[in-house]
Design an enzyme around this catalytic site. Structure first.
Site, PDB file in Angstrom:
ATOM      1  N   GLN A 142     -51.952 114.239  29.389  1.00  0.00           N
ATOM      2  CA  GLN A 142     -52.532 113.112  28.667  1.00  0.00           C
ATOM      3  C   GLN A 142     -52.725 111.925  29.611  1.00  0.00           C
ATOM      4  O   GLN A 142     -53.374 110.949  29.253  1.00  0.00           O
ATOM      5  CB  GLN A 142     -51.599 112.694  27.530  1.00  0.00           C
ATOM      6  CG  GLN A 142     -51.384 113.754  26.467  1.00  0.00           C
ATOM      7  CD  GLN A 142     -50.281 113.356  25.503  1.00  0.00           C
ATOM      8  OE1 GLN A 142     -49.131 113.734  25.666  1.00  0.00           O
ATOM      9  NE2 GLN A 142     -50.625 112.561  24.502  1.00  0.00           N
ATOM     10  N   ASP A 147     -53.491 108.901  35.506  1.00  0.00           N
ATOM     11  CA  ASP A 147     -53.067 108.228  36.740  1.00  0.00           C
ATOM     12  C   ASP A 147     -53.257 109.050  38.012  1.00  0.00           C
ATOM     13  O   ASP A 147     -52.951 108.580  39.109  1.00  0.00           O
ATOM     14  CB  ASP A 147     -51.597 107.808  36.623  1.00  0.00           C
ATOM     15  CG  ASP A 147     -50.689 108.946  36.153  1.00  0.00           C
ATOM     16  OD1 ASP A 147     -50.914 110.109  36.563  1.00  0.00           O
ATOM     17  OD2 ASP A 147     -49.764 108.668  35.362  1.00  0.00           O
ATOM     18  N   HIS A 186     -57.487 113.125  28.836  1.00  0.00           N
ATOM     19  CA  HIS A 186     -58.023 111.777  28.604  1.00  0.00           C
ATOM     20  C   HIS A 186     -58.781 111.223  29.805  1.00  0.00           C
ATOM     21  O   HIS A 186     -59.045 110.016  29.871  1.00  0.00           O
ATOM     22  CB  HIS A 186     -56.885 110.826  28.206  1.00  0.00           C
ATOM     23  CG  HIS A 186     -56.237 111.185  26.916  1.00  0.00           C
ATOM     24  ND1 HIS A 186     -54.877 111.064  26.689  1.00  0.00           N
ATOM     25  CD2 HIS A 186     -56.758 111.695  25.766  1.00  0.00           C
ATOM     26  CE1 HIS A 186     -54.598 111.467  25.458  1.00  0.00           C
ATOM     27  NE2 HIS A 186     -55.720 111.855  24.885  1.00  0.00           N
TER      28      HIS A 186
END
EC number: 2.3.1.286
Length: 243
Positions: A98, A101, A116
Site C-alpha cells: 500500500q 515510498d 497506490h
C-alpha cells in the site's frame, strides 16, 4: 511463534507479503492515520484529485512537504531487506504494498505491486512523460513538464482516483495463488487494498500478521499474530529460516 512462522514460510510454495504503513514507520516515514498521522497535520482535501486540478500550487506545497521532505531521507529497514532476501532466494514470490515510498525497491525487491502507485515518479498530465522525482526541481511549484509545459503530478493515487489496473490485477492474482501471506504493518482499514489478504484467506492461504497491535485482520483472518515491530520480527524470522 517465530520458529513456527519461519517453518510455515520456509515450507510454503507461493508466499507473498502485503505491507502497509507500519513497515515504513521504522524508516522514518510518518503514517497517514493515527495520533502521529499525516492527516492530523494536513487537510486530506489537499490530495483530492479535483482540488489538485483546481489548485495545483497549494496542493503541491503540501505534497512537497509530506512526500519529498519526509520521504527523501527514508532508507529501507530490516523488514524491507528481509523481504528482499527471501525473494532473492525464491521463498517470497511478490510484495503487494500500500506504500508509495519506493522502499521495497530500494531494498532490492523486484516483484513489487504498488497498489497506490509510487511517489518517486512524476507524470505529465498532458503528454504522459514520466520523470524521476529526484531529477525535478521541486523548489519551483507546481512543477512543469520540460517537453510540453504540462502540469506534473506524482504517480500515486489521489482521493477520487482509481487503482492502477495492472497493480490491481497482479495483486489479486497473487492473492489467489498464495498459500502463505505475510501481512506487515497494515491496519486493514483502506479499501480495496485490505481485500488482498482476505481474498488470499478465502483461497486457502495461511495468514501471518506482523503488527505490535491488533488490526482489522487480527480476529477475522489471521492465523499467526507476531506482536512485534516489523524489522525486529522479520530479522528474527529470516534468521530462523536460515538456521
Amino acid at each position: 511463534m517465530i520458529k513456527k512462522v519461519a517453518e510455515v514460510i520456509k515450507n510454503s510454495s507461493y508466499c507473498i507479503a502485503f505491507s502497509g504503513a507500519g513497515i515504513s514507520v521504522e524508516s522514518g516515514v510518518p503514517p497517514f492515520r493515527g495520533e502521529t498521522g499525516i492527516w492530523n497535520r494536513y487537510n486530506p482535501q489537499l490530495l483530492d484529485l479535483s482540488y489538485f486540478y483546481n489548485q495545483p500550487g497549494k496542493s503541491w506545497e503540501a505534497i512537497r512537504e509530506i512526500f519529498y521532505d519526509f520521504f527523501s531521507v527514508a532508507k529501507p529497514n530490516g523488514a524491507h531487506l528481509a523481504l528482499a532476501k527471501l525473494e532473492q532466494d525464491g521463498i517470497l514470490k511478490a510484495v503487494v504494498t500500500q506504500n508509495i515510498d519506493n522502499l521495497h525497491y530500494d531494498a532490492g525487491s523486484k516483484e513489487v505491486y504498488e497498489f497506490h502507485g509510487n511517489s518517486q515518479k512524476l507524470k505529465c498530465l498532458d503528454c504522459n512523460t514520466y520523470y524521476d522525482a529526484k531529477e525535478v526541481n521541486l523548489k519551483v511549484i507546481p512543477p512543469k513538464c520540460d517537453k510540453c509545459g504540462g502540469l506534473l503530478k506524482p504517480d500515486f493515487i489521489f482521493f477520487g482516483e482509481g487503482i492502477p489496473p495492472e497493480a490491481y490485477q497482479k495483486s489479486f492474482d497473487a492473492a489467489q495463488k498464495a498459500d502463505v501471506v505475510i501481512v506487515i504493518g497494515s491496519t486493514g482499514e483502506v479499501m480495496p487494498a485490505c481485500q488482498v489478504p482476505v481474498v488470499a484467506k478465502q483461497s486457502g492461504a495461511t495468514i501471518i500478521e506482523i503488527n505490535p497491535d491488533d488490526s482489522n485482520f487480527t480476529h477475522q483472518i489471521t492465523d499467526y499474530h507476531v506482536k512485534m515491530k516489523a524489522a525486529e520480527a522479520m530479522e528474527a524470522i529470516v534468521k530462523e529460516i536460515y538456521n
